[in-house]
Design a protein around this motif. Sequence first.
Motif, PDB file in Angstrom:
ATOM      1  N   ASN A   1      13.250  20.933 -18.755  1.00 45.23           N
ATOM      2  CA  ASN A   1      11.642  21.190 -19.039  1.00 45.23           C
ATOM      3  C   ASN A   1      11.063  22.207 -18.543  1.00 45.23           C
ATOM      4  O   ASN A   1      10.413  21.937 -16.953  1.00 45.23           O
ATOM      5  N   GLY A   2       9.966  22.937 -19.136  1.00 47.76           N
ATOM      6  CA  GLY A   2       8.879  24.373 -18.373  1.00 47.76           C
ATOM      7  C   GLY A   2      10.327  24.671 -17.000  1.00 47.76           C
ATOM      8  O   GLY A   2       8.901  25.425 -16.947  1.00 47.76           O
ATOM      9  N   LEU A   3      10.998  25.271 -17.560  1.00 47.92           N
ATOM     10  CA  LEU A   3      11.534  26.130 -16.317  1.00 47.92           C
ATOM     11  C   LEU A   3      11.652  27.630 -16.847  1.00 47.92           C
ATOM     12  O   LEU A   3      12.319  27.870 -18.263  1.00 47.92           O
TER      13      LEU A   3
ATOM     14  N   ASP B   1      14.696  27.793  -9.909  1.00 52.68           N
ATOM     15  CA  ASP B   1      12.928  27.350 -10.367  1.00 52.68           C
ATOM     16  C   ASP B   1      12.583  28.461 -11.497  1.00 52.68           C
ATOM     17  O   ASP B   1      11.751  28.767 -11.473  1.00 52.68           O
ATOM     18  N   GLY B   2      13.928  28.772 -11.933  1.00 54.40           N
ATOM     19  CA  GLY B   2      14.463  30.018 -12.756  1.00 54.40           C
ATOM     20  C   GLY B   2      15.623  30.497 -12.952  1.00 54.40           C
ATOM     21  O   GLY B   2      16.310  30.154 -12.965  1.00 54.40           O
ATOM     22  N   LEU B   3      15.573  30.325 -14.375  1.00 54.02           N
ATOM     23  CA  LEU B   3      17.372  30.677 -15.019  1.00 54.02           C
ATOM     24  C   LEU B   3      17.367  31.855 -15.781  1.00 54.02           C
ATOM     25  O   LEU B   3      16.753  32.538 -16.377  1.00 54.02           O
ATOM     26  N   ILE B   4      18.974  32.651 -15.823  1.00 57.84           N
ATOM     27  CA  ILE B   4      19.099  33.856 -16.380  1.00 57.84           C
ATOM     28  C   ILE B   4      20.176  33.256 -16.595  1.00 57.84           C
ATOM     29  O   ILE B   4      21.187  33.150 -16.301  1.00 57.84           O
TER      30      ILE B   4
ATOM     31  N   ALA C   1      12.562  24.343 -22.200  1.00 55.72           N
ATOM     32  CA  ALA C   1      12.670  25.682 -21.153  1.00 55.72           C
ATOM     33  C   ALA C   1      10.547  26.646 -21.639  1.00 55.72           C
ATOM     34  O   ALA C   1      10.493  26.747 -22.784  1.00 55.72           O
ATOM     35  N   THR C   2      10.543  27.310 -20.736  1.00 59.46           N
ATOM     36  CA  THR C   2      10.013  28.104 -21.126  1.00 59.46           C
ATOM     37  C   THR C   2      10.629  29.575 -21.128  1.00 59.46           C
ATOM     38  O   THR C   2      10.679  29.993 -19.949  1.00 59.46           O
ATOM     39  N   VAL C   3      10.483  30.264 -21.938  1.00 57.54           N
ATOM     40  CA  VAL C   3      11.419  31.466 -22.356  1.00 57.54           C
ATOM     41  C   VAL C   3      10.356  32.630 -22.499  1.00 57.54           C
ATOM     42  O   VAL C   3       9.812  32.967 -23.144  1.00 57.54           O
ATOM     43  N   VAL C   4      10.739  33.651 -21.642  1.00 53.41           N
ATOM     44  CA  VAL C   4       9.883  34.931 -21.316  1.00 53.41           C
ATOM     45  C   VAL C   4      10.310  36.040 -22.585  1.00 53.41           C
ATOM     46  O   VAL C   4      11.544  35.264 -23.317  1.00 53.41           O
TER      47      VAL C   4
ATOM     48  N   ALA D   1      12.509  40.760 -16.544  1.00 53.95           N
ATOM     49  CA  ALA D   1      12.445  40.290 -15.165  1.00 53.95           C
ATOM     50  C   ALA D   1      11.892  40.052 -13.957  1.00 53.95           C
ATOM     51  O   ALA D   1      10.739  38.753 -13.769  1.00 53.95           O
ATOM     52  N   GLY D   2      10.502  40.940 -14.496  1.00 54.80           N
ATOM     53  CA  GLY D   2       8.904  41.233 -13.677  1.00 54.80           C
ATOM     54  C   GLY D   2       8.208  40.343 -14.830  1.00 54.80           C
ATOM     55  O   GLY D   2       7.872  39.336 -14.217  1.00 54.80           O
ATOM     56  N   GLU D   3       8.502  39.613 -16.076  1.00 53.53           N
ATOM     57  CA  GLU D   3       7.868  38.320 -17.022  1.00 53.53           C
ATOM     58  C   GLU D   3       8.906  37.065 -15.993  1.00 53.53           C
ATOM     59  O   GLU D   3       7.872  35.741 -15.554  1.00 53.53           O
TER      60      GLU D   3
END
Length: 222
Positions: free
Chosen positions: A108-110, A78-81, A140-143, A170-172
């Motif tokens: 895609n869209g991660l 659901d999320g990637l760092i 990817a959807t990069v914050v 982290a909040g983003e």
Amino acid sequence: MRSLVVVTAGLSSPSSTRALGDALSAATASHVTARGEGVDVTVVELRELAAELAEAMTNWVTPTPALEAAQNAVAQADGLIAVSPVFQGSYSGLFKMFFDTLQPHALNGLPTLIAATGGSSRHALVLDYALRPLLNYLHATVVPTGVFQATEDFGTAEGARNEQRIERAAGELADLMVRPLDRVSGLAGPLDSTGKSEAAGELDSDPAGFRALLSRHDGQPG
């Protein structure tokens, strides 16, 4: 339960790159749980996959079970760092090799947070001229907020400001992983199983006869 994967390309043990990844994952987990969701964190240490990465790049038929497990974890997250040390002004070769082996559209869209470590703050732009373009290319959807941590910043005012950037980033990321509880859906309302807005059916029924009224309107005042 949300799944969060940390991909770290640090080469040493202990590693400042891994330490930054841990700090980011802990902050993200805190923000996700504050939104009422649990989080499962998986750390992918690329140095442990170096041999399999080399095999995957040179011999596609060789079994690479550990690499495949890491790839599947990223594809289902659901999320990637994504955290890399800076080598020769860019991300490490090990970091790039891992993303080269992912299946097309795997990201895609991660929701993704990018971060990097280096000896000097002169390398801070690596986030925007190397990591961000790579992850954007992979869809990817990069914050917005990336985090760069320089060795020379530890114990300084800049190091303290970096802790604030970690919290903001982290909040983003948590915002994209879990819809914040203080926000409401748009006027169209949630979608039904057919992909149409539930509110659309109410509008289509036109219980007040607005369509008939408007059909007789000639556009003139009065």
